[in-house]
Design a protein around this motif. Structure first.
Motif, PDB file in Angstrom:
ATOM      1  N   ALA A 113       0.804  -1.225   0.000  1.00  0.00           N
ATOM      2  CA  ALA A 113       0.000   0.000   0.000  1.00  0.00           C
ATOM      3  C   ALA A 113       0.833   1.269   0.000  1.00  0.00           C
ATOM      4  CB  ALA A 113      -0.920   0.016   1.227  1.00  0.00           C
ATOM      5  N   MET A 114       2.077   1.226   0.445  1.00  0.00           N
ATOM      6  CA  MET A 114       2.842   2.450   0.650  1.00  0.00           C
ATOM      7  C   MET A 114       3.030   3.248  -0.635  1.00  0.00           C
ATOM      8  SD  MET A 114       6.536   2.910   2.547  1.00  0.00           S
ATOM      9  CE  MET A 114       6.006   2.041   4.019  1.00  0.00           C
ATOM     10  N   HIS A 115       3.060   2.565  -1.775  1.00  0.00           N
ATOM     11  CA  HIS A 115       3.257   3.277  -3.040  1.00  0.00           C
ATOM     12  C   HIS A 115       2.054   4.132  -3.414  1.00  0.00           C
ATOM     13  CE1 HIS A 115       1.741  -0.817  -3.789  1.00  0.00           C
ATOM     14  NE2 HIS A 115       1.037  -0.291  -4.775  1.00  0.00           N
ATOM     15  N   TRP A 116       0.910   3.938  -2.732  1.00  0.00           N
ATOM     16  CA  TRP A 116      -0.251   4.781  -2.991  1.00  0.00           C
ATOM     17  C   TRP A 116      -0.270   6.027  -2.112  1.00  0.00           C
ATOM     18  CZ3 TRP A 116      -1.567   3.156  -7.361  1.00  0.00           C
ATOM     19  CH2 TRP A 116      -1.771   1.801  -7.655  1.00  0.00           C
ATOM     20  N   PHE A 117       0.592   6.102  -1.095  1.00  0.00           N
ATOM     21  CA  PHE A 117       0.557   7.223  -0.160  1.00  0.00           C
ATOM     22  C   PHE A 117       1.140   8.483  -0.785  1.00  0.00           C
ATOM     23  CE2 PHE A 117       1.273   4.136   3.683  1.00  0.00           C
ATOM     24  CZ  PHE A 117       0.068   3.524   3.411  1.00  0.00           C
ATOM     25  N   ASP A 118       0.559   9.612  -0.469  1.00  0.00           N
ATOM     26  CA  ASP A 118       1.147  10.906  -0.804  1.00  0.00           C
ATOM     27  C   ASP A 118       2.090  11.262   0.343  1.00  0.00           C
ATOM     28  OD1 ASP A 118       1.837  13.523  -1.286  1.00  0.00           O
ATOM     29  OD2 ASP A 118      -0.217  14.274  -1.397  1.00  0.00           O
ATOM     30  N   MET A 119       3.366  10.931   0.201  1.00  0.00           N
ATOM     31  CA  MET A 119       4.289  11.022   1.324  1.00  0.00           C
ATOM     32  C   MET A 119       4.540  12.451   1.788  1.00  0.00           C
ATOM     33  SD  MET A 119       5.247   8.490   3.014  1.00  0.00           S
ATOM     34  CE  MET A 119       5.334   6.696   2.980  1.00  0.00           C
ATOM     35  N   ALA A 120       4.281  13.431   0.926  1.00  0.00           N
ATOM     36  CA  ALA A 120       4.429  14.816   1.379  1.00  0.00           C
ATOM     37  C   ALA A 120       3.467  15.112   2.525  1.00  0.00           C
ATOM     38  CB  ALA A 120       4.184  15.772   0.216  1.00  0.00           C
ATOM     39  N   VAL A 121       2.307  14.465   2.505  1.00  0.00           N
ATOM     40  CA  VAL A 121       1.308  14.622   3.561  1.00  0.00           C
ATOM     41  C   VAL A 121       1.386  13.471   4.558  1.00  0.00           C
ATOM     42  CG1 VAL A 121      -1.161  14.899   4.053  1.00  0.00           C
ATOM     43  CG2 VAL A 121      -0.191  15.816   1.926  1.00  0.00           C
ATOM     44  N   ALA A 122       1.542  12.259   4.042  1.00  0.00           N
ATOM     45  CA  ALA A 122       1.528  11.075   4.902  1.00  0.00           C
ATOM     46  C   ALA A 122       2.757  10.998   5.803  1.00  0.00           C
ATOM     47  CB  ALA A 122       1.442   9.818   4.043  1.00  0.00           C
ATOM     48  N   GLY A 123       3.913  11.484   5.321  1.00  0.00           N
ATOM     49  CA  GLY A 123       5.125  11.416   6.138  1.00  0.00           C
ATOM     50  C   GLY A 123       4.961  12.074   7.500  1.00  0.00           C
ATOM     51  N   PRO A 124       4.528  13.340   7.554  1.00  0.00           N
ATOM     52  CA  PRO A 124       4.296  13.972   8.855  1.00  0.00           C
ATOM     53  C   PRO A 124       3.206  13.283   9.680  1.00  0.00           C
ATOM     54  CG  PRO A 124       4.535  15.631   7.146  1.00  0.00           C
ATOM     55  CD  PRO A 124       4.466  14.311   6.449  1.00  0.00           C
ATOM     56  N   GLU A 125       2.173  12.747   9.013  1.00  0.00           N
ATOM     57  CA  GLU A 125       1.122  12.040   9.748  1.00  0.00           C
ATOM     58  C   GLU A 125       1.659  10.760  10.380  1.00  0.00           C
ATOM     59  OE1 GLU A 125      -2.895  12.016  10.301  1.00  0.00           O
ATOM     60  OE2 GLU A 125      -1.497  13.549  10.970  1.00  0.00           O
ATOM     61  N   ILE A 126       2.438   9.999   9.619  1.00  0.00           N
ATOM     62  CA  ILE A 126       3.014   8.772  10.160  1.00  0.00           C
ATOM     63  C   ILE A 126       3.958   9.100  11.314  1.00  0.00           C
ATOM     64  CG2 ILE A 126       4.579   6.863   9.625  1.00  0.00           C
ATOM     65  CD1 ILE A 126       3.314   6.921   6.762  1.00  0.00           C
ATOM     66  N   ALA A 127       4.774  10.142  11.130  1.00  0.00           N
ATOM     67  CA  ALA A 127       5.681  10.552  12.210  1.00  0.00           C
ATOM     68  C   ALA A 127       4.906  10.978  13.444  1.00  0.00           C
ATOM     69  CB  ALA A 127       6.573  11.685  11.724  1.00  0.00           C
ATOM     70  N   ARG A 128       3.765  11.617  13.230  1.00  0.00           N
ATOM     71  CA  ARG A 128       2.960  12.086  14.363  1.00  0.00           C
ATOM     72  C   ARG A 128       2.471  10.935  15.238  1.00  0.00           C
ATOM     73  NH1 ARG A 128      -2.203  12.302  15.516  1.00  0.00           N
ATOM     74  NH2 ARG A 128      -2.890  11.593  13.448  1.00  0.00           N
ATOM     75  N   VAL A 129       1.982   9.857  14.604  1.00  0.00           N
ATOM     76  CA  VAL A 129       1.409   8.762  15.392  1.00  0.00           C
ATOM     77  C   VAL A 129       2.469   7.795  15.909  1.00  0.00           C
ATOM     78  CG1 VAL A 129      -0.785   8.930  14.163  1.00  0.00           C
ATOM     79  CG2 VAL A 129       0.919   7.258  13.402  1.00  0.00           C
ATOM     80  N   LEU A 130       3.683   7.855  15.356  1.00  0.00           N
ATOM     81  CA  LEU A 130       4.755   6.970  15.802  1.00  0.00           C
ATOM     82  C   LEU A 130       5.410   7.505  17.069  1.00  0.00           C
ATOM     83  CD1 LEU A 130       6.766   5.838  12.633  1.00  0.00           C
ATOM     84  CD2 LEU A 130       5.674   4.333  14.316  1.00  0.00           C
ATOM     85  N   ALA A 131       5.660   6.605  18.013  1.00  0.00           N
ATOM     86  CA  ALA A 131       6.477   6.946  19.166  1.00  0.00           C
ATOM     87  C   ALA A 131       7.925   7.130  18.711  1.00  0.00           C
ATOM     88  CB  ALA A 131       6.396   5.833  20.206  1.00  0.00           C
ATOM     89  N   PRO A 132       8.731   7.897  19.436  1.00  0.00           N
ATOM     90  CA  PRO A 132      10.152   8.021  19.090  1.00  0.00           C
ATOM     91  C   PRO A 132      10.812   6.638  19.003  1.00  0.00           C
ATOM     92  CG  PRO A 132       9.564   9.639  20.748  1.00  0.00           C
ATOM     93  CD  PRO A 132       8.359   8.753  20.580  1.00  0.00           C
ATOM     94  N   GLY A 133      11.593   6.457  17.952  1.00  0.00           N
ATOM     95  CA  GLY A 133      12.207   5.158  17.714  1.00  0.00           C
ATOM     96  C   GLY A 133      11.307   4.176  17.003  1.00  0.00           C
ATOM     97  N   GLY A 134      10.072   4.602  16.691  1.00  0.00           N
ATOM     98  CA  GLY A 134       9.120   3.714  16.038  1.00  0.00           C
ATOM     99  C   GLY A 134       9.509   3.370  14.614  1.00  0.00           C
ATOM    100  N   VAL A 135       8.961   2.280  14.132  1.00  0.00           N
ATOM    101  CA  VAL A 135       9.325   1.708  12.830  1.00  0.00           C
ATOM    102  C   VAL A 135       8.233   1.991  11.801  1.00  0.00           C
ATOM    103  CG1 VAL A 135       9.652  -0.474  11.591  1.00  0.00           C
ATOM    104  CG2 VAL A 135      10.745  -0.126  13.809  1.00  0.00           C
ATOM    105  N   LEU A 136       8.653   2.333  10.594  1.00  0.00           N
ATOM    106  CA  LEU A 136       7.782   2.380   9.424  1.00  0.00           C
ATOM    107  C   LEU A 136       8.273   1.325   8.451  1.00  0.00           C
ATOM    108  CD1 LEU A 136       5.677   3.532   7.434  1.00  0.00           C
ATOM    109  CD2 LEU A 136       7.391   5.256   6.788  1.00  0.00           C
ATOM    110  N   ALA A 137       7.383   0.399   8.066  1.00  0.00           N
ATOM    111  CA  ALA A 137       7.796  -0.699   7.178  1.00  0.00           C
ATOM    112  C   ALA A 137       6.754  -0.917   6.095  1.00  0.00           C
ATOM    113  CB  ALA A 137       8.000  -1.984   7.967  1.00  0.00           C
ATOM    114  N   GLY A 138       7.220  -0.994   4.850  1.00  0.00           N
ATOM    115  CA  GLY A 138       6.367  -1.386   3.738  1.00  0.00           C
ATOM    116  C   GLY A 138       6.658  -2.825   3.353  1.00  0.00           C
ATOM    117  N   LEU A 139       5.602  -3.583   3.098  1.00  0.00           N
ATOM    118  CA  LEU A 139       5.718  -4.966   2.649  1.00  0.00           C
ATOM    119  C   LEU A 139       5.135  -5.079   1.248  1.00  0.00           C
ATOM    120  CD1 LEU A 139       4.258  -6.831   5.779  1.00  0.00           C
ATOM    121  CD2 LEU A 139       6.650  -6.271   5.361  1.00  0.00           C
TER     122      LEU A 139
END
Length: 262
Positions: A113-139
């Motif tokens: 699914a990650m290739h469908w994300f608009d990372m200019a917007v999704a990047g800050p959103e993902i960072a927002r919900v992630l705890a420090p040191g959290g992982v982002l992984a695409g499969l």
């Protein structure tokens, strides 16, 4: 692919939610373990969860303490996920508007699914919900075209079916930094790691055609072109000893792209 075309492809799956749930493969367990290995805690978000293919693998870790929530924008896909995995909290939302509080998850996983994300917007959103040191992984499940019959199938199927992420070499080229956020607002992400894990899916010729028919490139294709493409695939499979009768294993790799929120 421009933004309008990406949106058209990304929004095509709801029309095939039942077939998607039935025919798409799950993900190699070893790939999920590797994706989550650096996560600082057990809270996992499956983002763009679809009908729950990756959610089910993540939820299987619940006995070992995993706490999984799924977010999916398409109502038909979300409804199918909720029916198949009623114990999992599943919410409407998207990578660009995640309905979770700040710092509420330790890992964000996106299955195909990650290739469908608009990372200019999704990047800050993902960072927002992630705890420090959290992982982002695409499969991604990619077809192992090092096997002759898979390479032949890829050649017959064409680019609408076997796209720019659907073989190992193409996946490595396509994901060379373009799908990961370079920053998440005030937060930063580290360099990406990549790995591939052997996987497979038992398919008959008919069920393999049904699987390929759930690809976005075919879903948005005019009907006569779609039927012609599927006809070529059926003819190829009918001439292969592995698929002319009964089931065989389609060789796959589950490819993982992983980074951490710094």
């Amino acid at each position: 692919m421009d933004a309008d075309e990406r949106l058209l492809h990304a929004s095509s799956f709801g029309t095939a939610a039942v077939a998607y749930a039935e025919h798409r493969p799950d993900y190699a367990r070893a790939a999920v373990r590797w994706a989550l290995d650096p996560a600082p805690g057990p809270r996992v978000l499956d983002l763009g969860a679809g009908t729950g293919k990756s959610t089910a693998v993540l939820a299987a870790r619940a006995a070992r303490g995993a706490d999984v929530v799924a977010v999916e924008p398409d109502p038909e896909m979300l409804a199918r996920l909720r029916r198949s995995l009623p114990a999992v909290r599943a919410l409407p939302g998207s990578a660009e508007a995640i309905p979770l509080p700040d710092g509420s998850v330790d890992a964000v996983v996106a299955g195909n699914a990650m290739h469908w994300f608009d990372m200019a917007v999704a990047g800050p959103e993902i960072a927002r919900v992630l705890a420090p040191g959290g992982v982002l992984a695409g499969l991604w499940n990619v077809m192992d075209d090092g096997v002759d019959r898979v390479a032949g199938l890829a050649g017959v199927a064409g680019g609408a079916v076997v796209g720019p992420r659907d073989t190992p070499a193409a996946w490595r080229a396509e994901t060379a930094g373009m799908h990961l956020p370079r920053s998440g607002g005030a937060a930063r992400f580290g360099s990406a790691g990549r790995a591939g894990f052997p996987h497979g899916q038992r398919r008959t010729a008919d069920s393999l055609v049904a699987t390929l028919a759930t690809r976005a490139g075919l879903l948005v294709m005019p009907e006569h072109e779609r039927e012609a493409a599927l006809g070529r695939i059926r003819a190829f499979l009918a001439g292969r000893p592995e698929t002319e009768r009964g089931e065989s294993t389609l060789p796959l790799l589950t490819a993982v792209l992983r980074t951490r929120r710094l």
